[in-house]
Design an enzyme around this catalytic site. Structure first.
Site, short mmCIF file in Angstrom:
data_model
loop_
_atom_site.label_atom_id
_atom_site.label_comp_id
_atom_site.label_asym_id
_atom_site.label_seq_id
_atom_site.Cartn_x
_atom_site.Cartn_y
_atom_site.Cartn_z
N ALA A 1 -13.60 -3.37 -1.45
CA ALA A 1 -14.25 -2.61 -2.52
C ALA A 1 -13.83 -1.14 -2.60
O ALA A 1 -13.75 -0.57 -3.68
CB ALA A 1 -15.77 -2.68 -2.34
N GLN B 1 -4.57 -4.00 -2.40
CA GLN B 1 -4.03 -2.89 -3.21
C GLN B 1 -3.76 -3.29 -4.66
O GLN B 1 -3.31 -2.44 -5.44
CB GLN B 1 -2.74 -2.35 -2.59
CG GLN B 1 -2.97 -1.60 -1.28
CD GLN B 1 -3.68 -0.26 -1.46
OE1 GLN B 1 -3.83 0.25 -2.58
NE2 GLN B 1 -4.13 0.32 -0.36
N ASN C 1 0.80 -1.22 0.00
CA ASN C 1 0.00 0.00 0.00
C ASN C 1 0.84 1.28 0.00
O ASN C 1 0.41 2.30 -0.50
CB ASN C 1 -0.96 0.01 1.19
CG ASN C 1 -0.33 -0.46 2.48
OD1 ASN C 1 0.31 -1.50 2.53
ND2 ASN C 1 -0.50 0.31 3.53
N CYS D 1 -3.54 4.46 7.94
CA CYS D 1 -3.74 4.18 9.37
C CYS D 1 -2.70 4.89 10.22
O CYS D 1 -2.94 5.16 11.38
CB CYS D 1 -3.66 2.68 9.63
SG CYS D 1 -4.79 1.76 8.61
#
Ligand code: PLP
Length: 395
Positions: free
Chosen positions: A208, A187, A159, A333
């Site tokens: 999604a 990803q 990612n 995050c």
């Protein structure tokens, strides 16, 4: 606070954090919310109507990853899929001698923290190292595998830096030693071809909202016949693998997003790759003290991660945002904290390089004009920030 940048002038370069909903997805979801309100487990007309749209979506999601629809389980997203794969496999093997779990040092927290939680319950875990290109080597896996390895979980695309891992090769090595293989393809799905048979995995997770679908809905592909204990206990939905009444509008949205992603993949990934390469080359040429993090290939088409010497990443992110440009410092995050990127740390980079990296992740809304604007404004913004901090140039 008043927004000094007009929304139309804003440039979104954070598609790895999330993507905007495709308008066709939104339309179908609204229709599903209004009309397909039945419970798919109900035997009457309303239930069967909801079940039909869920099954249609299941086929579309299966097609995106070259799978059979009967092997797709809908979840609440990538995090739950990763949890189900790792916890489910671990718990199913609890009474066997296979107590060892392998993953890589550059996984998403959904995998890393699940491993940590299982380590507290007696699992032995190992994280495969990556080289400075951000790629797991098959030899590292060979060295880490043991006779009691239960599962190898390695992400398909990273990612933060976008590098693509050699999953097919890793799967073959792991399976020769009798270990199960899970790939976090959150990803990669929708960006590059993903085929569960070509990858040779036992389980594969997708989400999604990374391909213009809604948030809070994902899926896991589980190879037929694989024993896995459910992480949620309850009803018999999703073939007993994931209890709870299905998120029908979310599932419908994911199906439409999967259909669109598959139909446009070749054309769109080539278009985005051209823009990404222009942005990357432009920044590296126009801004001094910049360096690309991770291999150029193999890499997903939309991601570039660049370190800016003598610039604190958060300050650069905020300065760009004030100019209407949305980027990220590593994974979503960890933004908002000053923690160095665990991915860049695992690649062996010094502390300053792990703390001054910016991820640009492009997508459907981006144009060449966006890219050129970023290249035009960045040198001055970076110079201003460097002037403010006045830290010496690093070797
Ligand atoms: N795995 C990877 C590689 C991700 O990038 C993400 C989200 O950033 C996740 C898992 C978690 O997915 P979700 O946001 O759907 O829980």
């Amino acid at each position: 606070m008043p927004d000094r940048v007009s929304p139309v002038a804003r440039i979104y370069l954070d598609h790895n954090a999330t993507t905007p909903l495709h308008p066709a997805v939104a339309d179908r979801m609204v229709a599903a919310l209004a009309q397909d309100f039945g419970n798919p487990s109900s035997l009457h007309h309303f239930g069967q109507r909801a079940k039909a749209v869920v099954d249609q979506a299941r086929s579309a999601v299966a097609a995106l990853i070259g799978a059979d629809a009967s092997e797709i389980i809908f979840t609440s997203g990538g995090t739950e899929s990763d949890n189900l794969a790792i916890r489910g496999a671990w718990e199913a093997l609890e009474r066997t001698p296979r107590r060892h779990l392998i993953s890589s040092a550059i996984e998403h927290e959904a995998v890393l923290n699940t491993l940590k939680a299982l380590a507290k319950r007696g699992a032995e875990t190992a994280l495969l190292p990556v080289g400075d290109e951000g790629i797991v080597s098959p030899d590292a896996l060979r060295a880490a595998l043991r006779d009691d390895t239960a599962l190898v979980s390695v992400m398909h695309a990273n990612n933060e830096i976008g590098t693509v891992q050699p999953i097919a090769e890793l799967s073959q090595i792991a399976r020769e030693r009798g270990a199960l293989v899970h790939a976090d393809a959150v990803q990669s799905a929708g960006k590059i071809p993903v085929n569960v048979k070509v990858l040779g995995v036992d389980m594969l997770s997708i989400s999604a909202h990374k391909f213009y679908g809604p948030k809070g809905i994902g899926a896991i592909w589980i190879r037929r016949g694989l024993r896995l204990l459910p992480t949620l206990t309850g009803g018999k939905q999703e073939r007993g693998r994931r209890a709870g009444t299905e998120n029908v509008p979310g599932i419908v949205g994911m199906g439409v997003a999967a259909e669109i992603a598959l139909a446009k993949m070749a054309e769109e990934s080539a278009r985005v790759a051209t823009l990404r390469d222009r942005l990357e080359a432009g920044i590296l040429a126009a801004v001094s003290g910049t360096v690309l993090n991770g291999a150029r290939v193999p890499r997903v088409s939309n991601t570039t991660n660049i370190s800016f010497d003598r610039v604190e990443a958060e300050s650069l992110l905020i300065a760009l945002d004030l100019d209407g440009i949305a980027v990220s410092t590593g994974s979503a995050c960890s933004s908002g904290t000053l923690e160095p990127s665990h991915v860049l740390k695992a690649m062996g980079f010094p502390a300053h390089r792990t703390q001054n990296s910016i991820r640009f992740s492009l997508g459907a809304s981006n144009t060449q004009a966006d890219v050129d604007r970023v290249i035009a404004v960045l040198p001055e913004i970076v110079e201003k920030l460097r002037h403010l901090t006045r830290t010496p140039v690093r070797a």
